[in-house]
Write an enzyme that holds these catalytic residues in place. Structure first.
Site, PDB file in Angstrom:
ATOM      1  N   HIS A  95       4.555 -15.321 -50.116  1.00 16.51           N
ATOM      2  CA  HIS A  95       5.798 -15.899 -49.365  1.00 16.51           C
ATOM      3  C   HIS A  95       6.853 -14.309 -48.651  1.00 16.51           C
ATOM      4  O   HIS A  95       6.766 -13.453 -49.289  1.00 16.51           O
ATOM      5  CB  HIS A  95       6.313 -16.903 -49.885  1.00 16.51           C
ATOM      6  CG  HIS A  95       7.300 -17.744 -48.911  1.00 16.51           C
ATOM      7  ND1 HIS A  95       7.886 -17.173 -48.719  1.00 16.51           N
ATOM      8  CD2 HIS A  95       7.033 -19.056 -48.394  1.00 16.51           C
ATOM      9  CE1 HIS A  95       9.309 -17.716 -47.512  1.00 16.51           C
ATOM     10  NE2 HIS A  95       8.313 -19.363 -47.555  1.00 16.51           N
ATOM     11  N   GLU A 165       1.973 -18.422 -42.238  1.00 19.58           N
ATOM     12  CA  GLU A 165       3.522 -18.504 -41.587  1.00 19.58           C
ATOM     13  C   GLU A 165       4.391 -17.459 -41.554  1.00 19.58           C
ATOM     14  O   GLU A 165       4.805 -16.470 -41.912  1.00 19.58           O
ATOM     15  CB  GLU A 165       4.554 -18.635 -43.592  1.00 19.58           C
ATOM     16  CG  GLU A 165       3.883 -19.865 -43.881  1.00 19.58           C
ATOM     17  CD  GLU A 165       4.731 -20.272 -45.076  1.00 19.58           C
ATOM     18  OE1 GLU A 165       5.532 -21.315 -45.139  1.00 19.58           O
ATOM     19  OE2 GLU A 165       5.596 -19.419 -45.674  1.00 19.58           O
TER      20      GLU A 165
END
Ligand code: PGA
Length: 252
Positions: A95, A165
């Site tokens: 992430h 993302e």
């Protein structure tokens, strides 16, 4: 066509008791059985109680991180893949929060991916470019490099989940354009097809970055977007369940 997937990333939010009630509210408000896969990723401290409250439901559990050692090293404060494997089938890795604030390198993320797979946990591998990389036209270069480095040496892997993302879209309320994401995803599938052991057409490609009730359908109606990774909008049962319901309609 891979089965659609909705992931809720709770990040560093909720206490143990509020995590359990959020999971229960989501469980009770989902139209069951959902026609797609749903994964909740609470903080480490809430994994076991949330695991207990989701038992018997179609919702799966994921962790937000792991440490890539088998326990042979002394690693005070860390959690291994083997420890997670009793409660989780999935783990978010790479992430941008971890790449940015914890300086995680592509090689380190690769070692986490390998550790997850060897414990039979499917990684949800996050990749994405920064605003300046995007503005200098380097999006494809950056995310292809992340993908190749992070998946290096994974061997024969069936359940590949990639979350694209873009950093500038995370938590900003400014999501990427679905048609632009579709082009990026098609390119990612090509990159995946060149990595040994991966069946690119079965890989699940998720979009993440300010996904909410108002835009989820526009992402999921794109051919190469197989799901979404939801941060802020997963912290409220009503909005998360609405997202799952809308997604189920598209998938059915
Ligand atoms: P967001 O977060 O939905 O709040 O933008 C997504 C993520 O960081 O996974």
């Amino acid at each position: 066509m891979p089965k659609s997937l909705i992931v809720g990333n709770w990040k560093m939010n909720t206490t143990v008791s509020s995590a359990v009630s959020l999971a229960e509210n989501i469980r009770n408000n989902l139209t069951e059985p959902p026609l797609l896969d749903v994964i909740l990723c609470p903080p480490f401290i809430s994994l076991v109680p949330v695991y207990q409250s989701l038992k018997g439901s179609p919702i799966s559990l994921g962790a937000q991180n792991l440490y890539p050692s088998d326990g042979g090293l002394s690693c005070t404060g860390e959690i291994s893949a083997a420890m997670l494997s009793q409660v989780c089938k999935f783990v978010i890795l790479g992430h941008s929060d971890r790449r940015m604030y914890f300086s995680e390198s592509n090689d380190f993320i690769n070692s986490k991916v390998l550790a997850a797979l060897s414990a039979n946990i499917s990684p949800i591998l996050c990749i994405g470019e920064s605003l300046s990389e995007r503005n200098s036209g380097r999006t494809n270069e950056i995310i292809s490099a992340q993908l190749k480095a992070n998946l290096n040496g994974i061997g024969q892997s069936s359940d590949i989940i990639i979350a694209y993302e873009p950093l500038w879209a995370i938590g900003t309320g400014r999501s990427a354009k679905p048609s632009a994401v579709q082009r990026i995803m098609a390119g990612l599938r090509n990159v995946l097809s060149e990595i040994p052991g991966i069946q690119a057409k079965h890989a699940r490609l998720l979009y993440g970055g300010s996904v909410d009730v108002s835009n989820v359908e526009s992402f999921l109606s794109q051919q190469d977007i197989n799901g979404v990774l939801v941060g802020g909008a997963s912290l409220e049962a009503t909005s998360f369940c609405q997202i799952v319901d809308l997604a189920s309609k598209i998938g059915s």
